[in-house]
Design an enzyme around this catalytic site. Sequence first.
Site, PDB file in Angstrom:
ATOM      1  NE  ARG A 651      -1.874  -0.498   3.762  1.00 22.70           N
ATOM      2  CZ  ARG A 651      -2.888   0.033   4.704  1.00 22.70           C
ATOM      3  NH1 ARG A 651      -3.695   0.213   5.439  1.00 22.70           N
ATOM      4  NH2 ARG A 651      -2.058  -0.078   5.962  1.00 22.70           N
ATOM      5  CB  SER A 712       6.253  -6.517   8.070  1.00 22.83           C
ATOM      6  OG  SER A 712       5.342  -5.150   7.964  1.00 22.83           O
ATOM      7  CG  ASP A 766       3.835  -6.179  10.760  1.00 23.30           C
ATOM      8  OD1 ASP A 766       5.036  -6.672  11.778  1.00 23.30           O
ATOM      9  OD2 ASP A 766       3.617  -7.265  10.477  1.00 23.30           O
TER      10      ASP A 766
END
Length: 1025
Positions: A651, A712, A766
Amino acid sequence: MSRPVRRGAPRPGPRQRGAPDRSSNAFQWRGVGPEERGRLPTVPTLNRCVCTVMWGPHSSALGPDDRPIAIVGRSCALYPGLPAPSLPRVRGEVSPALTSRPQVQRALQALTLTLEKLQEVKGRVLEALEQGLSRQSRAPSTMRMLPTFVCSTPDGTGETALPDAVPRMGASGNAIPPDPADLCSSAEKGDVLVVELCQSHVRTLWVTLTGDGNQSLQLLYRVFGMPGDVPRGSGAALFDFIAQCVKSFLEEIGSPQHRLPLGFVFPFSCRQTALDKAELISWSKGFQCSDVEGRDVVQLLQAAINKQELYHVDVVALLNNTVGTMMTCSTQEKPCEIALVVDSGTNCCFMAESHLLEMAEVTSGRMCVNSEWGCLGDDGALDDVLTPYDHRVDQESSNRGERRFEKLVGSLYLGEIVRHAMLMLASEQALFVRRNTSILATRDVLTTQQVLEIMDNEDGMAKAQGMLEALGLQPSERDCCRVQQLCRAVVSRAAALSAAGLAAVLSHMCHSRELERLEVRVGVDGELYRTSTRFGEILRSVVGLLAPECTATLVPSADGSGLGAAVVTAVALRLAAQRHKVERLLAPLRLGRADLERVQALMKQEMERGLDRESNAESSVRMLPTYVCHTPDGTERGKFLVLDLGGTNFRVLVVHVEQDNIHMTSNIYVIPTAIMQGTGEALFDHIIECIMDFQMKQELMDQVLPLGFTFSFPCQQLGLDKAVLLNWTKGFSASGCVGQDVVQMLRDAAQRKQHVALKVVAVVNDTVGTMMACGYHDPKCEIGLIVGTNTCYMEERAKVGTVEGDEGRMCINMEWGAFGDNGCLDGFFTSFDQLVDEKSINAGRQRFEKLISGMYLGEIVRHILLALVEEQVLFCGKPFDKLQSRDIFQTKFLSTIETPGLSLLQVQGILRSLELDASFEDSVLVREVCQTVSLRAAHLCAAGMAAVVEKMRENRGLEQLTITVGVDGTLYKMHPHFSRNLQQMLRELAPRCDVTFLQSEDGSGKGAALVAAVACRGAEPSSLQ
């Protein structure tokens, strides 16, 4: 005889549930051959004037069987829309004039129940049933709804039934076995001893169940007459007598010395807490032994048996004859789930949904419930059904005001009801005019067996005449006719009331299982059902009307109290053997408090080693510095870009941090497989192109915004904006990246694409993003948890030996998924965990993650299920090919299967959707496996978290730590029990820490923006490049 059933049943409430549709005359025919179709079943004929049954065929429906099947009043109860005209005399019939005296009319009408009244009775039974199942009832129910702890029916391959000729002891004292060809066997197997306490005797049985389905059941039994003083003597004398009977029986058959399980048939109300634990509530049926009520009758019998030095005999199950009836009528293909006994007393039991049994505190599967419906009406609920004759029977009984329903239905009382009706009619000069009727004042001069014989169309009048003459009453033909009508009315009412009760049970089962239509077998036993064809016909027909949404097949039971007890005992042994196997397989996954404290200590030890510069390389917990030294304080403001890279989709977001809110806009972009597995330059070039596309769409190309980069993957951070990739995961293998600073690679790609408006100020994972996102809402949030994969927390900088500086705090990325990779947790890994690890793409790594992550729990369950199949405990030992497939049992199924209130039918549906042919027992066991695996995961997660919060408390020198954990992860959010189990165990393991869990909202997006915002707080963004 065929029986019609109406379709469609409304379900508004207990009193109305299952009411027949009175607006339709359509019937569904079941079990009717072609030659029978188009012909109405035989029906009762009513005299319109007197509202009493004239037992004869309908003139337009004459057939081979011309007998009536109900008594109901002016209209036919079985067919409300069908007229019931008077008929001329037919064979076995009498003229209506013989019964037309007003007093006789009133008597018969008082004993007549309309369909509407039966529907009301059904509603009252339903109300009492549901009240009895619930603890929340304001007043105790007259139907006690006692749990029996019988949770399984036989898994046999044929009907477990006895022949008509039951073996007895021969003249020489030797047992005469039945012809095995006359018997069917169940898959239960073993030698079982049964002792049955009856009203006037004790019966002992030896049953050998071979379990091979080859009709080779063997049975021996002996009846011992009971001395008359035993039923009302001491409890010790009663149980000593029973034990002596057992000893004598064993001596006669050779006294085998191997362990003998014994099933005890005890036909009195008991409060059971286990299959082999039962306290007597109250005596009935003439028994009143002292010092037994309130005590465990199983223990009393076992003590008496031990006194006889029969130490190899173990009482393993207690049941009543109703439960035994259900068990004898059950097979694997056609399980029986309801039993009805109409004998000297009456009772009904059925397999109820366990989650409805608040009294049993069992939440899975089904359990047989003993309704004890003989007490229905003790609260006055049946007062409008009772006649003056019923009141007189009650007044003469030894338990006045008690067991009112039983006194309307049980064979112990029907003869007495008829006697009182005759006595009252005689006093009114409607019977035995000018005769001496004093004999009718004597109790028990008329038996129920005589009542049943008098009912017969062929010989009933002759039987009535013979019986009445034997009493010296010199009856006329009119007297015999009227007595016959009284007998028919009393028995018909008993059958109709039994049907109303059974219909209530059927409707409850259909409703509780959320079925449109219930199809079920009902085991039936008792003197009335066995000896009266009419009773059974009325029972079937009225049940069909009162519960039209149910198809009930009535199955006559043979020796439910004897063979049924043997089957229950054998089932108990089978389940005990299966339970032993289940416990052995699941025991390694059931971690006790000491085990979890050990895991907590090991986690703390690995944390300290990971923080120390000298031992860091040896620790399985990396304890990586993140260079995030502050959490949000509420003053953060501005607009930030975020890049969230953690899988095949990534994203790009723009995040607006305002005073009271955070607004986000995002786009999702795909990374093609060729790029994921190509070169590092191609990967980061693609990422920059996507960022530029997003900025153009959002009209941000002319703005230089601070960017937070959520990456991540395992990294070693060397600064807030510097992170070296340690290794790829999640299917990535882009070359030239491992060992490189991923932030610098992103900047180099921006240079290649001439995108100068890129200011990367922070790289985070994250977990840190989750902590920061929750920290914006709660300043006490200093821990981030992604359930199953990782945890971070704010550590005292002085304790972090891998970075310079002693002031303040720094967020440490633990990377605790690798906890145990150095072997420190080997003692906690089961064979199932080893199988999952060996088949994974990173065998030997991330071992703690493989114990607690949702990604792996389904696979652990699958391997356990395979082991249970191999042990012949699950799916009848059938090795389904589908179960061999990896990842077939997804973790989402755990969450669904463990959902509170989910019926076993739904669990069964889930398993069958996976092509696993699961029974209800299988469904219960699969649910238990899921619960065990998810509970272990929650408890291990709690042990790791306990190490974190205790270390923080000790570092800060606090007696009590108050802290918040920002948490994310599908398992935590979606599993119905995981969060509660985690928090409860954390409180036990870290009692000096007050921990609050706050669910994160988009930690990887919003959290990364907040890391960037905190980094920019008080500094110029340009200085952070």
